[in-house]
Scaffold this active site. Structure first.
Site, PDB file in Angstrom:
ATOM      1  N   GLY A   1      69.875  27.964 -28.631  1.00 51.61           N
ATOM      2  CA  GLY A   1      70.937  28.954 -28.368  1.00 51.61           C
ATOM      3  C   GLY A   1      71.225  29.003 -26.871  1.00 51.61           C
ATOM      4  N   HIS A   2      70.164  29.071 -26.061  1.00 47.79           N
ATOM      5  CA  HIS A   2      70.358  29.072 -24.605  1.00 47.79           C
ATOM      6  C   HIS A   2      71.016  27.761 -24.155  1.00 47.79           C
ATOM      7  CE1 HIS A   2      66.730  31.888 -24.725  1.00 47.79           C
ATOM      8  NE2 HIS A   2      67.642  32.600 -24.103  1.00 47.79           N
TER       9      HIS A   2
ATOM     10  N   GLN B   1      64.019  46.558 -18.561  1.00 46.28           N
ATOM     11  CA  GLN B   1      64.771  46.696 -19.822  1.00 46.28           C
ATOM     12  C   GLN B   1      63.856  46.846 -21.032  1.00 46.28           C
ATOM     13  OE1 GLN B   1      66.694  42.698 -19.248  1.00 46.28           O
ATOM     14  NE2 GLN B   1      66.611  42.622 -21.472  1.00 46.28           N
TER      15      GLN B   1
ATOM     16  N   ALA C   1      61.710  31.305 -22.351  1.00 52.10           N
ATOM     17  CA  ALA C   1      61.391  30.897 -23.729  1.00 52.10           C
ATOM     18  C   ALA C   1      62.656  30.306 -24.346  1.00 52.10           C
ATOM     19  CB  ALA C   1      60.838  32.064 -24.549  1.00 52.10           C
ATOM     20  N   LEU C   2      63.200  29.327 -23.641  1.00 53.07           N
ATOM     21  CA  LEU C   2      64.535  28.811 -23.972  1.00 53.07           C
ATOM     22  C   LEU C   2      64.549  28.075 -25.315  1.00 53.07           C
ATOM     23  CD1 LEU C   2      65.608  27.441 -20.474  1.00 53.07           C
ATOM     24  CD2 LEU C   2      65.959  29.718 -21.434  1.00 53.07           C
TER      25      LEU C   2
HETATM   26  O1  PAF Z   1      69.770  38.641 -22.980  1.00 51.43           O
HETATM   27  C1  PAF Z   1      68.815  38.520 -22.194  1.00 51.43           C
HETATM   28  O2  PAF Z   1      68.053  37.567 -22.245  1.00 51.43           O
HETATM   29  C2  PAF Z   1      68.586  39.579 -21.133  1.00 51.43           C
HETATM   30  O3  PAF Z   1      68.902  40.837 -21.600  1.00 51.43           O
HETATM   31  C3  PAF Z   1      69.320  39.281 -19.805  1.00 51.43           C
HETATM   32  C4  PAF Z   1      70.821  39.285 -19.989  1.00 51.43           C
HETATM   33  C5  PAF Z   1      68.883  37.926 -19.270  1.00 51.43           C
HETATM   34  C6  PAF Z   1      68.977  40.341 -18.764  1.00 51.43           C
HETATM   35  O4  PAF Z   1      67.608  40.383 -18.498  1.00 51.43           O
END
Ligand code: PAF
Length: 283
Positions: free
Chosen positions: A36-37, A61, A32-33
């Site tokens: 910021g990315h 996570q 979902a770029l």
């Molecule tokens: O910041 C994120 O998008 C995530 O926590 C990461 C670092 C890609 C790990 O899944």
């Protein structure tokens, strides 16, 4: 643009580049770029010969199953977004869950000198074990010279730095400034899920952070916290989860201000069912 799912194929390509003494930059993402990315990828392109962007929604996570299910997955659009950079030195790694976890989708246990218990660690139990597990595995596959992380996830940045130190990994972790929308809202993949009403109110999070920075110059952290809590109580569309002023290196909550220390203020708040985080340097 090259998009690879197979980690062996990726490793093969990357070791050819490494054999030619090329530096590999790495931008791990969950897709979902947004701009910021892109700013992380652009910086990585300036500082390295080749850049790997991983797109992987990491299940370990997420402590909330609904949050994982709702997380946006937009691979085709992400590929187009990266293609807009018109740089064939970008390589996308988009593994499936079993490419990373096999059939044991669990995290390893880590300890980061207490950094993992504050804020996000407290409100999202197990979150940083999941982050550290996936980042370590991705580092093992990509073997980057440098890896880029945004400061919006400031606690994550400190934890990754600590992981690299602890495991003596040969990676430089680069923290990059927060990118914001024109109205101040920190860019986040989660913003896509905000309703119109919540999107209108969400910039107040940064407004409040900026005001708290001014107040921190003259009143105590406890008083600033009281003020922030009262301010949120008046905004029906936002629900504050935490506001914390902490020492920037240890994330220990500030007790007595010291001119020698660096502090940051951190917020997590719900806008409807979307959880947003943001932070600001205070001095
Ligand atoms: O910041 C994120 O998008 C995530 O926590 C990461 C670092 C890609 C790990 O899944």
């Amino acid at each position: 643009m090259r998009v690879l799912q197979d980690k062996k194929k990726l490793s093969g390509i990357l070791s050819d580049h490494r054999n030619q003494e090329q530096n590999i930059g790495f931008v791990p993402t969950m897709g979902a770029l947004h701009d910021g990315h892109l700013s992380l990828v652009q910086r990585a392109l300036k500082e390295n010969d080749l850049v790997v962007v991983s797109i992987f929604v990491n299940p370990t996570q997420f402590n909330n199953h609904k949050d994982l299910k709702k997380y946006p997955r937009t691979l085709d659009r992400d590929v187009e977004t990266l293609e807009s950079l018109k740089d064939d030195r970008v390589l996308i790694f988009a593994p499936a869950v079993d490419d990373i976890y096999g059939n044991a989708v669990t995290s390893e246990k880590f300890s980061f000198n207490g950094l993992e218990h504050a804020m996000e660690g407290k409100f999202r139990p197990g979150h940083f074990d999941g982050v550290a597990t996936v980042v370590h595995r991705l580092f093992q596959i990509v073997k980057p010279r440098r890896a880029y992380f945004g400061k919006k996830d400031f606690q994550q940045l400190l934890i990754i730095k600590s992981l690299v130190k602890q495991l003596k990994l040969p990676v430089e972790v680069v923290g990059c400034e927060i990118k914001r929308e024109a109205d101040g809202l920190a860019m986040s993949s989660r913003n896509l899920r905000l309703s119109r009403k919540h999107r209108e109110k969400a910039p107040l999070i940064y407004e409040i952070l900026k005001e708290s920075k001014v107040k921190f110059g003259t009143i105590s952290a406890a008083k600033v916290t009281e003020w922030v809590e009262a301010r949120f109580a008046k905004i029906a569309a936002l629900e504050l989860e935490y506001f914390i002023i902490a020492e920037a290196n240890t994330l220990n909550p500030v007790k007595r201000k010291s001119k020698k220390k660096k502090y940051r203020a951190f917020i997590a708040a719900y806008a409807g069912d979307v959880r947003l985080i943001d932070n600001i340097a205070l001095n």
